[in-house]
Design a protein around this motif. Structure first.
Motif, mmCIF file in Angstrom:
data_model
loop_
_atom_site.group_PDB
_atom_site.id
_atom_site.type_symbol
_atom_site.label_atom_id
_atom_site.label_comp_id
_atom_site.label_asym_id
_atom_site.label_seq_id
_atom_site.Cartn_x
_atom_site.Cartn_y
_atom_site.Cartn_z
ATOM 1 N N ASP A 138 -2.245 15.412 9.373
ATOM 2 C CA ASP A 138 -1.376 15.136 10.516
ATOM 3 C C ASP A 138 -0.899 13.684 10.578
ATOM 4 O O ASP A 138 -0.062 13.345 11.417
ATOM 5 C CB ASP A 138 -2.102 15.460 11.826
ATOM 6 N N SER A 139 -1.418 12.845 9.705
ATOM 7 C CA SER A 139 -1.061 11.425 9.759
ATOM 8 C C SER A 139 0.215 11.093 8.982
ATOM 9 O O SER A 139 0.621 9.924 8.956
ATOM 10 C CB SER A 139 -2.214 10.570 9.219
ATOM 11 N N ASP A 140 0.851 12.087 8.388
ATOM 12 C CA ASP A 140 2.095 11.841 7.665
ATOM 13 C C ASP A 140 3.179 11.464 8.681
ATOM 14 O O ASP A 140 3.591 12.308 9.486
ATOM 15 C CB ASP A 140 2.502 13.099 6.893
ATOM 16 N N PRO A 141 3.668 10.247 8.663
ATOM 17 C CA PRO A 141 4.591 9.809 9.712
ATOM 18 C C PRO A 141 6.016 10.302 9.548
ATOM 19 O O PRO A 141 6.795 10.282 10.492
ATOM 20 C CB PRO A 141 4.541 8.281 9.608
ATOM 21 N N ASP A 142 6.392 10.745 8.334
ATOM 22 C CA ASP A 142 7.816 11.040 8.103
ATOM 23 C C ASP A 142 8.009 12.184 7.117
ATOM 24 O O ASP A 142 8.829 12.104 6.213
ATOM 25 C CB ASP A 142 8.533 9.784 7.612
ATOM 26 N N THR A 212 1.909 4.179 5.856
ATOM 27 C CA THR A 212 2.864 3.922 6.917
ATOM 28 C C THR A 212 3.125 2.423 6.985
ATOM 29 O O THR A 212 2.336 1.626 6.453
ATOM 30 C CB THR A 212 2.329 4.418 8.278
ATOM 31 N N THR A 213 4.221 2.049 7.620
ATOM 32 C CA THR A 213 4.499 0.621 7.804
ATOM 33 C C THR A 213 3.942 0.112 9.137
ATOM 34 O O THR A 213 4.093 -1.068 9.455
ATOM 35 C CB THR A 213 6.018 0.354 7.758
ATOM 36 N N ALA A 214 3.313 0.993 9.921
ATOM 37 C CA ALA A 214 2.743 0.611 11.222
ATOM 38 C C ALA A 214 1.225 0.740 11.151
ATOM 39 O O ALA A 214 0.687 1.850 11.170
ATOM 40 C CB ALA A 214 3.309 1.494 12.329
#
Length: 225
Positions: A138-142, A212-214
């Motif tokens: 679920d941590s895939d941001p995009d 991720t970039t965040a």
């Protein structure tokens, strides 16, 4: 007037009339105005001349299209995958003053001079674990899109070292292996990650997130565990 004079006068008149009647005929039959000379002017604009110019223009148009095609070549816009040679890698405790090193932030920075992509998530191996750390899907941001890193940019993945499960063990090393573009594939050799502490206490509950970039976004998935 004698008959001889009359005859000579009539002959003279007849000669004059014959000469006058022949003048227009001579003009029509002149070499300077022969009908055979007329087509020479028409030939310079024959359809053949026009046709020879048309393919030349078409050829020029095709050349222009080819030029546009070359300018839009997909290869010129392709961004290469990052490699271990492109990246500076680190691991830090989160928070930095925590006594236990259970929550780590993995950071990769593009240390090269060209933009590159990191894909999906890192394959992480803590110490002598038999396998790599499971990913939090679920941590895939995009939705599987790569993280694009310009020179100097960073990407982050959060690593839960111990999730309170059984089979805990001590670890003195962390390695990560990069994904290639296809999910489940690997690219390059394992990269050694500098240890944030001398010894980690890991267990079978360890988890890692997607890149991720965040950094805060990634850490949110593990700090509650």
């Amino acid at each position: 007037m004698s008959w001889k004079s009359y005859v000579l006068g009539a002959a003279t008149v007849a000669a004059l009339l014959a000469s006058t009647a022949c003048e227009p005929g001579a003009t029509a039959g002149s070499d300077d105005a022969k009908p055979s000379d007329q087509p020479s002017a028409t030939n310079s604009a024959t359809p053949g001349g026009t046709a020879s110019a048309t393919p030349s223009g078409s050829s020029g148009d095709t050349g222009g299209s080819d030029g546009n095609g070359d300018g839009g070549n997909g290869d010129s816009g392709t961004i290469a995958a990052c490699t271990g040679d492109d990246l500076a890698v680190s691991a830090t405790k989160e928070p930095a003053d925590s006594k236990e090193a259970r929550h780590l932030l993995l950071t990769v920075q593009n240390a090269g001079d060209k933009t590159c992509n990191v894909y999906h998530y890192p394959y992480v191996k803590i110490g002598d674990a038999k396998g790599t750390t499971p990913v939090i899907k679920d941590s895939d941001p995009d939705s599987g899109k790569p993280v694009t890193l310009a020179p100097g940019d960073e990407a982050y993945a959060a690593l839960l070292v111990a999730g309170g499960a059984m089979d805990d063990y001590e670890a003195n090393s962390i390695t990560l292996t990069l994904h290639s573009s296809r999910l489940g594939s690997k690219a390059g050799d394992p990269i050694d990650v500098p240890m944030p502490v001398d010894t980690l206490y890991a267990d079978d509950g360890q988890l890692v997130t997607y890149w991720t970039t965040a950094s805060g976004y990634a850490l949110d998935f593990i700090t509650s565990k």
